[in-house]
Write a protein that holds these residues in place. Sequence first.
Motif, short mmCIF file in Angstrom:
data_model
loop_
_atom_site.label_atom_id
_atom_site.label_comp_id
_atom_site.label_asym_id
_atom_site.label_seq_id
_atom_site.Cartn_x
_atom_site.Cartn_y
_atom_site.Cartn_z
N THR A 36 0.75 -1.37 -0.16
CA THR A 36 -0.15 -0.01 -0.06
C THR A 36 0.86 1.03 0.06
OG1 THR A 36 -1.80 -1.08 1.07
CG2 THR A 36 -1.85 1.33 1.26
N ALA A 37 1.90 1.36 0.82
CA ALA A 37 2.67 2.36 1.16
C ALA A 37 3.60 2.61 -0.40
CB ALA A 37 3.76 2.22 1.87
N LEU A 38 3.74 1.56 -0.93
CA LEU A 38 4.74 1.52 -2.41
C LEU A 38 3.81 2.00 -3.49
CD1 LEU A 38 7.43 0.77 -3.95
CD2 LEU A 38 6.25 -1.28 -4.11
N PHE A 39 2.50 1.48 -3.42
CA PHE A 39 1.51 2.06 -4.41
C PHE A 39 1.34 3.72 -4.36
CE2 PHE A 39 -0.90 -1.72 -6.11
CZ PHE A 39 0.57 -2.40 -6.42
N ASN A 40 0.99 4.02 -3.02
CA ASN A 40 0.81 5.49 -2.78
C ASN A 40 2.08 6.38 -2.97
OD1 ASN A 40 -1.94 6.19 -1.33
ND2 ASN A 40 -1.32 4.48 -0.61
N ALA A 44 2.20 9.35 -6.00
CA ALA A 44 2.78 10.45 -5.89
C ALA A 44 3.77 10.95 -6.76
CB ALA A 44 2.77 10.64 -4.41
N ARG A 45 4.72 10.11 -6.76
CA ARG A 45 5.93 10.54 -7.59
C ARG A 45 5.61 10.52 -9.00
NH1 ARG A 45 7.15 12.32 -3.51
NH2 ARG A 45 8.56 11.43 -1.70
N ALA A 46 4.77 9.77 -9.71
CA ALA A 46 4.70 9.69 -10.90
C ALA A 46 3.93 10.92 -11.49
CB ALA A 46 3.83 8.37 -11.41
N ASN A 47 3.28 11.59 -10.50
CA ASN A 47 2.55 12.71 -10.83
C ASN A 47 2.82 13.90 -10.29
OD1 ASN A 47 -0.33 11.60 -12.15
ND2 ASN A 47 0.09 10.06 -10.62
N SER A 358 0.34 -3.96 -13.08
CA SER A 358 1.14 -4.71 -14.23
C SER A 358 1.62 -3.49 -15.00
CB SER A 358 0.51 -5.61 -14.76
OG SER A 358 1.29 -5.95 -15.93
N PRO A 359 2.83 -3.21 -15.37
CA PRO A 359 3.06 -2.28 -16.40
C PRO A 359 2.85 -2.72 -17.65
CG PRO A 359 4.98 -3.58 -15.94
CD PRO A 359 3.86 -4.05 -14.97
N GLY A 360 2.06 -3.81 -18.05
CA GLY A 360 1.77 -4.25 -19.36
C GLY A 360 2.76 -5.08 -20.01
N ASN A 361 2.34 -5.63 -21.13
CA ASN A 361 3.47 -6.12 -22.27
C ASN A 361 4.15 -7.17 -21.58
OD1 ASN A 361 2.81 -4.28 -24.40
ND2 ASN A 361 4.17 -2.64 -23.29
N ASP A 362 3.70 -7.91 -20.36
CA ASP A 362 4.32 -9.14 -19.76
C ASP A 362 5.69 -8.48 -19.08
OD1 ASP A 362 2.48 -10.78 -20.45
OD2 ASP A 362 3.14 -11.21 -22.36
N VAL A 363 6.08 -7.51 -18.61
CA VAL A 363 7.07 -6.94 -18.23
C VAL A 363 6.91 -7.43 -16.70
CG1 VAL A 363 8.56 -5.09 -17.43
CG2 VAL A 363 7.65 -5.11 -19.67
N GLU A 364 8.11 -8.04 -16.02
CA GLU A 364 8.06 -8.25 -14.83
C GLU A 364 9.29 -7.85 -14.03
OE1 GLU A 364 5.26 -12.22 -13.84
OE2 GLU A 364 7.53 -12.62 -14.40
N ARG A 365 10.44 -7.93 -14.49
CA ARG A 365 11.78 -7.37 -14.00
C ARG A 365 11.89 -5.78 -14.37
NH1 ARG A 365 10.73 -12.78 -13.96
NH2 ARG A 365 12.64 -13.95 -13.09
N PHE A 378 3.99 4.08 -13.32
CA PHE A 378 2.87 3.74 -12.36
C PHE A 378 1.59 4.55 -12.62
CE2 PHE A 378 0.06 3.55 -8.68
CZ PHE A 378 -0.07 2.44 -8.36
N THR A 379 0.40 3.85 -12.91
CA THR A 379 -0.85 4.39 -13.23
C THR A 379 -1.60 3.64 -12.40
OG1 THR A 379 -1.10 3.27 -15.17
CG2 THR A 379 -0.19 5.30 -15.50
N LEU A 380 -2.94 4.22 -12.22
CA LEU A 380 -4.00 3.41 -11.45
C LEU A 380 -4.64 2.65 -12.34
CD1 LEU A 380 -5.90 6.45 -9.22
CD2 LEU A 380 -4.02 4.55 -8.46
N ASP A 381 -4.68 2.75 -13.62
CA ASP A 381 -5.53 1.95 -14.53
C ASP A 381 -4.90 0.67 -14.81
OD1 ASP A 381 -3.42 3.09 -16.07
OD2 ASP A 381 -4.60 3.19 -18.01
N ARG A 382 -3.81 0.27 -14.30
CA ARG A 382 -3.06 -0.82 -14.50
C ARG A 382 -3.27 -1.72 -13.46
NH1 ARG A 382 -2.20 -2.25 -19.33
NH2 ARG A 382 -1.03 -3.93 -18.62
N ILE A 383 -4.01 -1.22 -12.29
CA ILE A 383 -4.30 -1.93 -11.06
C ILE A 383 -5.43 -2.95 -11.35
CG2 ILE A 383 -4.76 -1.79 -8.73
CD1 ILE A 383 -3.59 0.85 -8.33
#
Length: 570
Positions: A36-40, A44-47, A358-365, A378-383
């Motif tokens: 939760t802390a990480l997402f918040n 904030a940092r992305a925006n 997920s950032p999309g495009n099967d990216v995990e690393r 990071f964007t909300l629409d990928r949650i």
Amino acid sequence: MEFATIPIMSSEPNKKVVTRFAPSPTGFLHVGGARTALFNWAYARANGGEFILRIEDTDKARSTPEATKAIIKDMQWLGLDWDQGPDPDADDPYANQIGDRGPYFQSQRSGLYDDAVKKLFEKGRAYYCFKTAEELDALRKAARAAKKPYQYDPADMLALNADKDALQARLDAGDEHVVRFKMPDHDVAVNDEILGEVVVQQAELEDFIIVKKDGGPTFHLANVVDDAAMGVTLVMRAQEHLNNTPKHVALFEALGLEKPRFAHIPLIFNSDGSKMSKRDKAKVARQAAKDAKLESVDGIDGQLFADFLAKKNDELPVALVIAKQLDLVLPEIDVADFRDSGYLPEVLDNYLSLLGWSPGNDVERFGPNPLSFLKENFTLDRIGKSAAKFDRDKLAKFNTEAVVMLPVDDFAARLKAHLAAHYPEYDDLVANDAHFKAFCEGYQERSRSLDEPAKGGRFFVCSDDEIVYDFTPKGIKKAMMKNDGEGFVMLERLVEAFGDLPEEGFGNAAHDWMAKTAEAESLNMGKIAQPIRVAVSSGTVTPPIDATLNILGKARTLTRFKNCIAVKPA
């Protein structure tokens, strides 16, 4: 019927984004809270916004300064910084805080909560409730017996509050009471950024407590007042809080405060589908204690232990003592557990990000700096909406890859810090630059974590007499007992041959002797190396022989050869 809605906004072009993480300092930081802390932080940092750390310490009985400091330490280890909140570098975070909307401890904000309650009373949206816990419990039992859902009925309490003289008499008498918030007489809808519109019917709304018996604010009241006062624009928290959100929306409206946006992120489950909880440690310890038929454990009160076995409590100290007594490894649940187990913070950041996002495009690393990646992507629409499963094997794989890929000097520095924090018995080895370098080189490519070298290399730092030999495991039996004990024959030969080698550079000289002997006698190097490994470590896996023997030295090596020979099975 009036219908309440919350306008949803996909972006905030004219207002600075402000998010917050608001843990309760009642224990260590759970990985769910860390996510939760990480997402918040990431949003904030992305925006280009601000991230607040607020400590919700209204639970006076369970909140501790030690837990606050532990939470701050865990967040710093993860690389999460904040713009407002306790000063992370201060010895006393309660006294030293950063930001202009503090204080950032709820225990220091009681005046704001008192003002809010006064305002709610003036608006007719708060009232005193004198119902006892026993009375409420009886009403719940009656509802269950009638096979009906229980719902608090405020009628008699509202009547009492309307009778000013009767109310004042009870207050003057010191009758125990709480303060409840009167919910609105219409439906409440929340347009969640992730889940969409969530509607709670008016019939399901229930007046809830906003001031406890001790006079302190509940989570609901303090949460709303603080979010408004601190200018929080997005409340992002786990889906388990979704039931609280209509209450909070109603409080915002009743107090005339601007509502933030809401986003409820999916829960984290274990791989078996159970909720990942701090109680998991107690479950594992309890079962182990029952399997071992423990009747007591050292240092734990007998009744407390009995209640633990009977599932009447999940006390962590009991679980930890059981684990120590049974040499049991408890599941990692808190951030501190993963740090102590030798995981890299950037790996945990990376993995936690994938639990529901997920950032999309099967990216995990996300590369060597996942926080930079999140800041850019990071964007909300990928949650997602579905619960995430915590795959420990996948996390271990991530960590193994990251450990192996660390620059040599970086690995050495991190391992040195880990050993200093958890394994003081390695102090002398670490102090010897040549030995520590050989130790690092021997373990980096074979380690899943920073903890594995410490556990795997314990034979380097224990006394010769602590090495216990067991010749029954298949690999050891093959190395030592095959062909009428050829491993022991080799050790006897090595005692004599290695005795003539120099102390300086002993391991290199020993390796040269082994190579020449193997070539001259057409021997497989394993015929010489494996008995050595068994003798010096009681196992079949060590770093390269030359490094191993250089670290141990000639005298200790020969002593272990002789000790091993002395316990040869008849």
